[in-house]
Design an enzyme around this catalytic site. Structure first.
Site, short mmCIF file in Angstrom:
data_model
loop_
_atom_site.label_atom_id
_atom_site.label_comp_id
_atom_site.label_asym_id
_atom_site.label_seq_id
_atom_site.Cartn_x
_atom_site.Cartn_y
_atom_site.Cartn_z
N ASN A 268 11.23 0.11 -8.76
CA ASN A 268 10.65 -1.19 -9.11
C ASN A 268 9.73 -1.58 -7.97
O ASN A 268 10.20 -1.93 -6.89
CB ASN A 268 11.73 -2.25 -9.33
N SER B 198 -4.05 -1.46 -0.04
CA SER B 198 -2.99 -2.29 0.57
C SER B 198 -3.53 -3.70 0.73
O SER B 198 -4.69 -3.88 1.11
CB SER B 198 -2.62 -1.76 1.96
N GLY C 275 0.83 -1.20 0.00
CA GLY C 275 0.00 0.00 0.00
C GLY C 275 0.86 1.25 0.00
O GLY C 275 0.51 2.27 -0.61
N SER C 276 1.98 1.18 0.70
CA SER C 276 2.91 2.32 0.73
C SER C 276 3.46 2.58 -0.67
O SER C 276 3.59 3.73 -1.10
CB SER C 276 4.06 2.05 1.70
N ASP D 151 -7.43 1.24 3.69
CA ASP D 151 -8.17 0.64 4.80
C ASP D 151 -9.66 0.54 4.51
O ASP D 151 -10.45 0.30 5.43
CB ASP D 151 -7.98 1.49 6.08
N HIS E 275 -5.46 -6.20 6.09
CA HIS E 275 -6.41 -5.44 5.27
C HIS E 275 -7.56 -6.31 4.75
O HIS E 275 -7.62 -7.49 5.04
CB HIS E 275 -5.65 -4.73 4.14
C1 LIG Z 1 -4.24 4.24 5.40
C2 LIG Z 1 -3.04 3.40 5.05
N1 LIG Z 1 -2.30 3.74 3.99
C3 LIG Z 1 -1.23 3.03 3.63
C4 LIG Z 1 -0.83 1.92 4.33
C5 LIG Z 1 0.39 1.17 3.91
O1 LIG Z 1 0.12 -0.12 3.45
P1 LIG Z 1 1.29 -1.23 3.42
O2 LIG Z 1 1.45 -1.70 4.82
O3 LIG Z 1 0.75 -2.29 2.52
O4 LIG Z 1 2.49 -0.57 2.90
C6 LIG Z 1 -1.57 1.54 5.45
C7 LIG Z 1 -1.15 0.34 6.22
O5 LIG Z 1 -1.85 -0.21 7.01
C8 LIG Z 1 -2.69 2.29 5.83
O6 LIG Z 1 -3.41 1.97 6.90
#
Ligand SMILES: Cc1ncc(COP(=O)(O)O)c(C=O)c1O
Length: 479
Positions: A323, A250, A113-114, A221, A255
């Protein structure tokens, strides 16, 4: 079947001894594959039957976890037998299934998600967007009450996050502060739907339209939450993630669906989709799928940058990219999960409603977050704020619950601007702006916590949570 986030799964080997590989069997690859998949299915059923019952006070009540059956595991093994490894047939199917579910034209898989937030925000910095591109020093309106990587890409690109407060009733952006945050340099709004609860989509869309701003919805989320928009005539109910210029998911195990690590970027705009793909795939200009050459038919006929005519398009870069790709093994798991999204969402809604009803007697002790008007959240968690006049603090109740084997979480960063990563920016008094005093954000940081509502929870889990919260209240003299 469900298990803890990021832990060794319930379907792993029961000891550390290596699996013995017997001598080769005979049979066609197709028949052998079928046999393997049948065995895998059998294995998952057996390991599921082996799981013990929930024992109140002894079993951990998790805040989240992966929920899966033999379909995810057989897909994973099937993909491993393909041994394609990078993006392949499962990735293509999952991208289509996700786009169809959310109700957008395009979905691009990424490895978290990041990464989805990074790719989505990076796309807005592309020179291909001309005057609308986001440049260093441009301002992006967001909130500090949430997850750090909603904001990190803004700072990483040298843009300036402008933080406004949240509405304590919904834990989402206080839309009455949007105008005050606007400046000549504002280019975009980037916001998460907090813990599955949609922000006031119509107010944000209206603000963005008025000032010609981009909107990125961090939908990490909230996959499966809906919002009924009244813009453009008849009320229309759509999934969150379909309103912004770009949105993100994510697929981390906590999730709504999981691929282990994983995520996706969504858009209805073909050119934004191509830019996202470029940032995801090393910044390249070429858009051939993994394993394909010369999709455009002009591989050696482009004139780009200051390169010699016909320089290999496969190795021509229009962005400084990354990447961030997902593997086909992960996509195979996701494909089985995505089919279950409607059921997972129904479970989350039901569990949230059950906890809300079960804790109604304590409305004078906790403020429970409310669904934003015109929304139907597929809740990520059950968020409560311990009231200021309660006879105990957040840390007292959280310690009590954790001691009784109930996992709790805070609202991620609480107030992101108070974290060590902001120390340097705070000292320099540059790199970000705060509008107002973030008083409600601080209240959430100080007094809010949440417990799980995910599909792996049963009525026994929920009753136990209600009982333990009631016990804690009574212990502190709440009547
Ligand atoms: C609102 C939100 N954005 C982004 C992320 C990041 O997701 P990831 O952990 O898959 O990088 C999270 C992670 O829980 C999140 O709660």
């Amino acid at each position: 079947m469900s298990d803890t986030v990021g832990s060794k799964g319930g379907s792993g080997p029961t000891d550390d001894s290596p699996v013995e590989i017997k001598s080769a069997s005979t049979g066609t690859p197709r028949a052998l594959r079928q046999k393997i998949l049948e065995l895998v299915s059998e294995y998952v059923a057996a390991s599921k039957a082996d799981e013990g019952p929930f024992v109140a006070g002894r079993s951990l009540v998790r805040y989240a976890g992966r929920v899966f059956d033999d379909r995810e595991v057989t897909n994973l093994v099937n993909a491993s037998l393909d041994f394609w490894l990078t993006e392949g047939r499962y990735a293509a199917m999952l991208e289509s299934a996700l786009a169809r579910f959310v109700g957008v034209e395009f979905a691009r898989l990424v490895n978290s998600g990041s990464s989805a937030n990074l790719a989505a925000f990076s796309a807005l910095t592309s020179p291909k967007l001309g005057e609308r591109r986001v440049s260093a020093g441009d301002e992006i309106i967001t909130v500090a009450a949430g997850f750090p990587t909603t904001v990190a890409p803004i700072i990483q690109h040298g843009a300036v996050p402008v933080f406004i407060d949240v509405d304590p009733r919904t834990a989402n952006v206080d839309v009455t502060q949007l105008e005050a945050a606007w400046s000549e340099r504002t280019r975009a709004v980037m916001l998460a739907h907090t813990l599955g609860n949609p922000f006031d989509v119509d107010a944000v869309l209206e603000f963005c339209a008025r000032h010609e701003l981009w909107l990125i919805e961090d939908n990490c989320d909230a996959l499966g939450s809906t919002y009924t928009t009244r813009r453009g005539g008849e009320p229309t109910t759509k999934f969150t993630g379909s309103f912004g210029d770009l949105s993100t998911s994510s697929f981390y195990p906590a999730h709504h669906i999981t691929t282990g690590e994983g995520g996706a970027v969504y858009t209805n705009d073909e050119s934004l989709d191509a830019i996202v793909a470029s940032f995801r795939d090393w910044g390249r200009d070429c858009y051939c799928k993994s394993g394909k050459d010369n999709t455009c038919g002009l591989r050696f006929e482009h004139q780009m940058g200051q390169l010699p005519f016909g320089y290999d398009h496969k190795y021509t870069y229009s962005h400084f990219g990354y990447n961030l790709k997902m593997t086909d093994l992960q996509a195979a798991i996701g494909l089985a999960q995505v089919e279950k999204l409607p059921d997972f969402g129904a479970d989350r809604r039901r569990n949230h409603a059950y906890l809300r009803a079960g804790l109604a007697d304590f409305a004078h002790v906790f403020d429970v977050v409310e669904a934003t008007p015109h929304s139907d959240p597929s809740w990520f968690g059950f968020l409560m704020t311990v009231r200021e006049d309660a006879p105990f603090s957040r840390s007292e109740i959280v310690n009590f619950l954790e001691g009784e084997k109930i996992q709790t979480r805070v609202l991620f960063a609480g107030n992101l601007t108070r974290h060590p990563c902001f120390d340097e920016l705070r000292e320099r008094q540059s790199g970000y702006r705060i509008v107002g005093d973030l008083r409600n954000t601080d209240q959430l940081m100080d007094r809010a916590f949440w417990v799980g509502v995910y599909s792996g929870m049963t009525v026994e889990h929920l009753d136990y949570i209600i009982e333990q919260i009631a016990d804690c209240c009574h212990k502190f003299g709440v009547v």
